[in-house]
Design an enzyme around this catalytic site. Structure first.
Site, mmCIF file in Angstrom:
data_model
loop_
_atom_site.group_PDB
_atom_site.id
_atom_site.type_symbol
_atom_site.label_atom_id
_atom_site.label_comp_id
_atom_site.label_asym_id
_atom_site.label_seq_id
_atom_site.Cartn_x
_atom_site.Cartn_y
_atom_site.Cartn_z
ATOM 1 N N ASN A 161 -12.481 -7.541 2.669
ATOM 2 C CA ASN A 161 -11.353 -8.116 1.931
ATOM 3 C C ASN A 161 -10.954 -7.206 0.760
ATOM 4 O O ASN A 161 -11.825 -6.735 0.016
ATOM 5 C CB ASN A 161 -11.805 -9.485 1.382
ATOM 6 C CG ASN A 161 -10.670 -10.329 0.840
ATOM 7 O OD1 ASN A 161 -9.664 -10.526 1.507
ATOM 8 N ND2 ASN A 161 -10.838 -10.840 -0.381
ATOM 9 N N ASP A 164 -0.121 -14.702 -3.294
ATOM 10 C CA ASP A 164 0.682 -15.289 -4.370
ATOM 11 C C ASP A 164 1.735 -14.265 -4.759
ATOM 12 O O ASP A 164 1.557 -13.071 -4.539
ATOM 13 C CB ASP A 164 -0.155 -15.768 -5.573
ATOM 14 C CG ASP A 164 -1.051 -14.718 -6.200
ATOM 15 O OD1 ASP A 164 -0.922 -13.526 -5.870
ATOM 16 O OD2 ASP A 164 -1.883 -15.090 -7.048
#
Ligand code: 9MR
Length: 488
Positions: A339, A405
């Site tokens: 990640n 986001d």
């Protein structure tokens, strides 16, 4: 009507402020003042989280919004970032919400930090000031807390976002202890079907001291979600942040001997993966191991592109395969992810591509997926995101958007135009994600609502501070229709 709840001018006392650790020295000082002749002097800090804190648990009412303002003046060093934050809950389930951060310098006059937060639980609530510079010292003065007269939060009767994605992929959000009851849980369970613990499953939370595992807060999140039919993604077995220094560094600040660090890393990964086995569907095994600002030339050599993390220093570059192998051994059924952020940057994506390619050639099937965090803003180019998705898919791994986001606006204010631009970008991104649904594991939003986001000042999520669905929500729900309607 707005009503004043609290005011501190430090004219006679610390007015209820105490140090967050045993280290800080807080004194009422007449060396500087914004109002009156005294301020609270904060010195002796040795960690970024140290600073003055005010317990407001008994002062606030559930459901209300509060605006906190504090003025700060830097003493040392020449420059530092200073932040105002609020803590909700205690222990490893706690949330730490940044209200506002500013870069200040010794020459700056007094600077105001201010932010608004709606408290939906009052187990433990405090407001505090800290600095990313561990040893920075500063004054604070003229603290005020005002109760806002805003609309109460309500969970709207609208089509759940997850229902729009049943033919595509799971839609995720994040959770801390504050999200396990009441309206927050209602909003979460209505729209999302997979959850990542925002902080509770990070190494420093699960094993703060060697051999001392603290699973309670994480178990509470995992079990509550499973009871509500929501899947869990694990985050994260290894990282350079939010990890006890004991794991990789000795008391003098030097890297531990390789074998000791390796044992700490792999035994942590195994113990944690075994603990949650059967309850999490996937793991971020390793988070953020690649550097930013890579040239194309450097990116071609993934080893040369590695972040100089304490893990790299203590173990060497094979710490990466070691932690993946440990996770695979402990939970062979979970999907194992690498990640990272900024993977829309072509060079950073290429370094990750090269690393995953080599490790999967050496150990077939070791890394199942690549997580593109997706902390974007209005300058993000969807074509860059798509290019990286294609590049990763070509490796035969799945891709997930793990922390999406989109920052827009400042100081918690989002103009109608910025809100529309934000929504259009959400629409373009979700439209791309839908095209690659065969290879996308999940898309998770990093923050349930703007008020609780780590970037609350930049209103980056799908729901506003009253839980009203923003244009971004409708854009995510039906991206192509949204683009057709609003594209200029
Ligand atoms: O949202 C998290 C915030 O509450 C923590 O203070 C912060 C500590 O580093 O971590 C935030 O989450 C990060 C995530 O774990 C990894 N990718 C970046 C996220 C935003 O900083």
């Amino acid at each position: 009507m707005r009503s004043a709840l609290f005011r501190a001018d430090f004219e006679a006392a610390a007015d209820g402020f105490v140090g967050r650790s045993q280290n800080e020295i807080l004194t009422v000082s007449d060396e500087a003042a914004l109002s009156g002749v005294h301020a609270l002097k904060v010195e002796g800090r040795t960690s970024s989280w140290h600073g003055p804190s005010l317990d407001i648990t008994q002062k606030i009412s559930v459901g209300k919004e509060y605006t906190v303002s504090v003025w700060v003046k830097l003493i040392e060093p020449e420059q530092a970032q200073i932040s105002l934050s609020t803590q909700i809950g205690s222990g490893s389930g706690a949330s730490y919400n940044n209200l506002q951060s500013k870069q200040v310098s010794q020459n700056s006059d007094w600077v105001e930090l201010r932010g608004t937060y709606r408290y939906l639980s009052t187990d433990f609530v405090s407001v505090y000031v800290e600095s990313a510079v561990a040893t920075a010292s500063f004054y604070i003065d003229s603290v005020s807390i005002v109760e806002e007269d805003s609309q109460p939060a309500v969970v709207e009767d609208i089509t759940p976002l997850k229902n729009a994605y049943t033919d595509f992929f799971p839609i995720g959000s994040i959770a801390s202890a504050k999200d396990l009851s009441g309206l927050r849980l209602e909003l979460l369970t209505k729209h999302f079907n997979i959850v990542t613990a925002e902080n509770a499953m990070k190494p420093g939370e699960l094993q703060p001291r060697k051999g001392e595992f603290t699973f309670n807060a994480a178990d509470a999140i995992v079990n509550t979600m499973l009871e509500h039919g929501i899947a869990m993604h694990g985050h994260t077995l290894a990282w350079h942040q939010q990890t006890g220094a004991w794991m990789h560094t000795d008391a003098d600040g030097l890297p531990l001997p390789r074998e000791e660090a390796l044992e700490n890393l792999t035994s942590h990964a195994k113990t944690v993966a075994e603990h949650f086995k059967g309850r999490v569907v996937s793991w971020d095994v390793l988070n953020e191991a690649i550097n930013d600002g890579l040239t194309a030339e450097l990116a071609a050599d993934w080893r040369a592109s590695l972040r100089n993390s304490p893990w790299l220093q203590a173990i060497g570059d094979d710490y990466i395969e070691a932690v993946f192998l440990a996770a695979q051994e402990a939970d062979p059924d979970a999907k194992l992810y690498y990640n990272d952020y900024n993977l829309n940057n072509q060079n950073k994506a290429t370094a990750v591509y090269n690393m995953v390619k080599e490790l999967n050639e050496k150990y077939p099937g070791l890394i199942d997926g690549i997580g593109m965090q997706g902390h974007y803003d209005l300058n993000t180019n969807p074509a860059d995101v798509e290019r990286s998705i294609q590049q990763f898919i070509s490796l035969g791994v799945e891709v997930s958007i793990t922390e999406l986001d989109i920052s827009a606006g400042t100081d918690g204010r989002l103009s109608d135009n910025a809100s529309l631009q934000q929504a259009l970008l959400y629409a373009r991104l979700f439209s791309i994600f839908r095209q690659y649904k065969e290879n996308i594991g999940r898309v998770s939003i990093w923050g349930l609502d703007d008020g609780s986001s780590w970037r609350a000042d930049r209103s980056p999520t799908l729901f506003d501070r009253s839980f009203k669905a923003k244009p971004a929500f409708y854009a995510a729900t039906d991206p192509d229709a949204f683009i057709a309607e609003y594209q200029q």
